[in-house]
Design a protein around this motif. Structure first.
Motif, PDB file in Angstrom:
ATOM      1  N   PRO A 131     124.092  13.008  57.191  1.00  0.00           N
ATOM      2  CA  PRO A 131     125.536  12.860  57.025  1.00  0.00           C
ATOM      3  C   PRO A 131     126.241  14.117  57.524  1.00  0.00           C
ATOM      4  O   PRO A 131     125.725  15.229  57.399  1.00  0.00           O
ATOM      5  CB  PRO A 131     125.701  12.692  55.507  1.00  0.00           C
ATOM      6  N   VAL A 132     127.422  13.929  58.106  1.00  0.00           N
ATOM      7  CA  VAL A 132     128.191  15.042  58.655  1.00  0.00           C
ATOM      8  C   VAL A 132     129.525  15.117  57.931  1.00  0.00           C
ATOM      9  O   VAL A 132     130.342  14.186  57.995  1.00  0.00           O
ATOM     10  CB  VAL A 132     128.404  14.885  60.171  1.00  0.00           C
ATOM     11  N   TYR A 133     129.747  16.224  57.235  1.00  0.00           N
ATOM     12  CA  TYR A 133     130.978  16.446  56.473  1.00  0.00           C
ATOM     13  C   TYR A 133     131.965  17.251  57.321  1.00  0.00           C
ATOM     14  O   TYR A 133     131.565  18.163  58.055  1.00  0.00           O
ATOM     15  CB  TYR A 133     130.682  17.214  55.189  1.00  0.00           C
ATOM     16  N   LEU A 134     133.251  16.928  57.162  1.00  0.00           N
ATOM     17  CA  LEU A 134     134.316  17.659  57.851  1.00  0.00           C
ATOM     18  C   LEU A 134     135.638  17.294  57.194  1.00  0.00           C
ATOM     19  O   LEU A 134     135.724  16.327  56.440  1.00  0.00           O
ATOM     20  CB  LEU A 134     134.348  17.335  59.343  1.00  0.00           C
ATOM     21  N   GLY A 135     136.665  18.062  57.486  1.00  0.00           N
ATOM     22  CA  GLY A 135     137.970  17.746  56.949  1.00  0.00           C
ATOM     23  C   GLY A 135     138.497  16.435  57.489  1.00  0.00           C
ATOM     24  O   GLY A 135     138.329  16.114  58.674  1.00  0.00           O
ATOM     25  N   ALA A 136     139.134  15.657  56.628  1.00  0.00           N
ATOM     26  CA  ALA A 136     139.647  14.349  57.048  1.00  0.00           C
ATOM     27  C   ALA A 136     140.665  14.480  58.176  1.00  0.00           C
ATOM     28  O   ALA A 136     140.714  13.634  59.080  1.00  0.00           O
ATOM     29  CB  ALA A 136     140.264  13.626  55.849  1.00  0.00           C
ATOM     30  N   ALA A 137     141.490  15.531  58.148  1.00  0.00           N
ATOM     31  CA  ALA A 137     142.491  15.710  59.203  1.00  0.00           C
ATOM     32  C   ALA A 137     141.832  15.994  60.545  1.00  0.00           C
ATOM     33  O   ALA A 137     142.329  15.558  61.594  1.00  0.00           O
ATOM     34  CB  ALA A 137     143.455  16.838  58.825  1.00  0.00           C
ATOM     35  N   GLU A 138     140.729  16.734  60.535  1.00  0.00           N
ATOM     36  CA  GLU A 138     140.012  17.003  61.782  1.00  0.00           C
ATOM     37  C   GLU A 138     139.394  15.718  62.324  1.00  0.00           C
ATOM     38  O   GLU A 138     139.467  15.431  63.529  1.00  0.00           O
ATOM     39  CB  GLU A 138     138.928  18.053  61.548  1.00  0.00           C
ATOM     40  N   TYR A 139     138.805  14.930  61.449  1.00  0.00           N
ATOM     41  CA  TYR A 139     138.213  13.667  61.885  1.00  0.00           C
ATOM     42  C   TYR A 139     139.277  12.737  62.459  1.00  0.00           C
ATOM     43  O   TYR A 139     139.066  12.093  63.501  1.00  0.00           O
ATOM     44  CB  TYR A 139     137.503  12.997  60.709  1.00  0.00           C
ATOM     45  N   ARG A 165     131.452  11.922  57.061  1.00  0.00           N
ATOM     46  CA  ARG A 165     131.921  12.026  55.683  1.00  0.00           C
ATOM     47  C   ARG A 165     133.222  12.855  55.643  1.00  0.00           C
ATOM     48  O   ARG A 165     133.203  14.035  55.271  1.00  0.00           O
ATOM     49  CB  ARG A 165     130.858  12.697  54.812  1.00  0.00           C
ATOM     50  N   PRO A 166     134.354  12.271  56.040  1.00  0.00           N
ATOM     51  CA  PRO A 166     135.620  13.018  56.000  1.00  0.00           C
ATOM     52  C   PRO A 166     135.984  13.403  54.567  1.00  0.00           C
ATOM     53  O   PRO A 166     135.859  12.596  53.640  1.00  0.00           O
ATOM     54  CB  PRO A 166     136.635  12.030  56.589  1.00  0.00           C
ATOM     55  N   LEU A 167     136.434  14.624  54.403  1.00  0.00           N
ATOM     56  CA  LEU A 167     136.746  15.162  53.079  1.00  0.00           C
ATOM     57  C   LEU A 167     138.251  15.251  52.864  1.00  0.00           C
ATOM     58  O   LEU A 167     138.988  15.767  53.707  1.00  0.00           O
ATOM     59  CB  LEU A 167     136.142  16.564  52.926  1.00  0.00           C
ATOM     60  N   GLU A 168     138.692  14.748  51.728  1.00  0.00           N
ATOM     61  CA  GLU A 168     140.075  14.935  51.278  1.00  0.00           C
ATOM     62  C   GLU A 168     140.085  16.045  50.226  1.00  0.00           C
ATOM     63  O   GLU A 168     139.171  16.139  49.404  1.00  0.00           O
ATOM     64  CB  GLU A 168     140.614  13.638  50.664  1.00  0.00           C
ATOM     65  N   PHE A 169     141.110  16.863  50.263  1.00  0.00           N
ATOM     66  CA  PHE A 169     141.147  18.041  49.386  1.00  0.00           C
ATOM     67  C   PHE A 169     141.942  17.725  48.127  1.00  0.00           C
ATOM     68  O   PHE A 169     143.044  18.236  47.908  1.00  0.00           O
ATOM     69  CB  PHE A 169     141.703  19.226  50.161  1.00  0.00           C
ATOM     70  N   THR A 170     141.341  16.877  47.293  1.00  0.00           N
ATOM     71  CA  THR A 170     142.000  16.402  46.080  1.00  0.00           C
ATOM     72  C   THR A 170     141.482  17.098  44.818  1.00  0.00           C
ATOM     73  O   THR A 170     141.897  16.772  43.718  1.00  0.00           O
ATOM     74  CB  THR A 170     141.803  14.889  45.931  1.00  0.00           C
TER      75      THR A 170
END
Length: 323
Positions: A131-139, A165-170
């Motif tokens: 799995p590849v994680y990154l910021g949702a805005a970058e994706y 795996r786009p990440l939201e900063f919640t």
């Protein structure tokens, strides 16, 4: 957890791109500046997480990229990037650097990428199983054109990845950051939004001890955002705001150390060398904090004696160094 820097070659960059706004260089002129290059390292990081297993933060470049001609042929990238943009010795490829620590690419259980620029995702295709994680805005911005020319994410560099795996900063606020993302749910790896260098650039806080900034900061000197400023493709206002939030985080976590991908200074070299075993000694920590005190005032303004300057090559060639 242990944190291992991986030296994945080096890249040749215009001084004005790296330290824009000083000595007559401007951000708008960086692409045309072919007379003031410097070489800087490319680093990825291996984290030996106790439960998530070995994970990577960024992947550096690949031999195909370093060869340049075939990898970028037929793309606008062939013309945007110089033929000698990257230098990658055999012993510094991602597989070789992992083997040095007893790992193979297939052993990596997750990858975190700070942003989609080529020198951070060039070896990403080695990890199609993870799995590849990154910021949702970058994706979300992966197909956006940078400077109206090229997509933020060069398609061949990311083609093999299927488990994004786009990440939201919640998650909870931390330092100057109003939100965060606890990647593994145990507080050990926390993603923080640091846009500006790219639309959704993200930094990674490890054990509340190390902040891996990718290119949100090129070097420790980029903390002095009013004096030292890098190229931004995600907006100058957001870039400055991200640096100020990092400054705030450092005040809240006084033992925090910043690890960037391209710090060619004495500070960066000393920390990279100190982490050769995966752990930083008390002596290296004390040295780093003394260096920071000698470099910045309480408002993160840089000591004028430590402002970067371009030093021409002795042979008169275009590749010099920044002191």
């Amino acid at each position: 957890m242990n944190i291992h820097p991986l030296r994945i070659g080096r890249t040749k960059v215009p001084f004005g791109q790296f330290y824009g706004g000083l000595e007559g260089f401007s951000i708008s002129e960086f692409a045309a500046d072919k007379d003031h290059f410097i070489w800087v390292p490319i680093h990825a990081y291996l984290l030996e997480h106790p439960t998530a297993g070995p994970i990577l933060v960024d992947t550096g470049i690949s031999p195909e990229q370093a060869a340049h001609t075939d990898y970028y042929r037929g793309s606008i990238m062939e013309h945007v990037m110089d033929a000698d943009e990257y230098d990658l010795p055999d012993e510094e490829t991602m597989p070789a650097q992992l083997a040095r620590l007893g790992y193979r690419p297939e052993d990596i259980r997750a990858v975190f990428i700070t942003h989609f620029h080529e020198d951070h995702v060039g070896a990403l295709n080695l990890f199609a199983h993870a799995p590849v994680y990154l910021g949702a805005a970058e994706y979300a911005a992966r197909d956006d054109k940078v400077l109206g020319l090229v997509p933020l994410a060069y398609p061949p560099s990311i083609a093999a990845i299927t488990d994004w795996r786009p990440l939201e900063f919640t998650g909870p606020a931390l330092g100057g950051f109003t939100g965060s993302a606890d990647v593994f749910g145990d507080g050990s790896v926390i993603a923080l939004p640091t846009p500006g260098h790219s639309p959704g650039s993200t930094s990674v806080l490890v054990d509340h001890r190390f902040l891996l900034t990718g290119d949100a900061m090129y070097t420790i000197r980029h903390l002095a955002v009013d004096q030292v400023r890098a190229i931004q493709t995600g907006g100058e206002t957001r870039y400055v705001d991200s640096i100020r939030r990092i400054q705030w985080l450092r005040r809240e976590l006084p033992e925090l150390l910043v690890l960037t991908s391209h710090d060619h200074t004495e500070y960066g070299e000393r920390l990279i060398a100190g982490l050769a075993t995966g752990r930083l000694s008390d002596a290296d920590l004390a040295w780093a904090k003394a260096y920071e005190r000698a470099t910045f005032d309480e408002l993160a303004n840089i000591n004028p004696a430590r402002l970067p300057r371009f030093v021409p090559a002795a042979d008169g060639g275009p590749v010099g160094q920044a002191n």
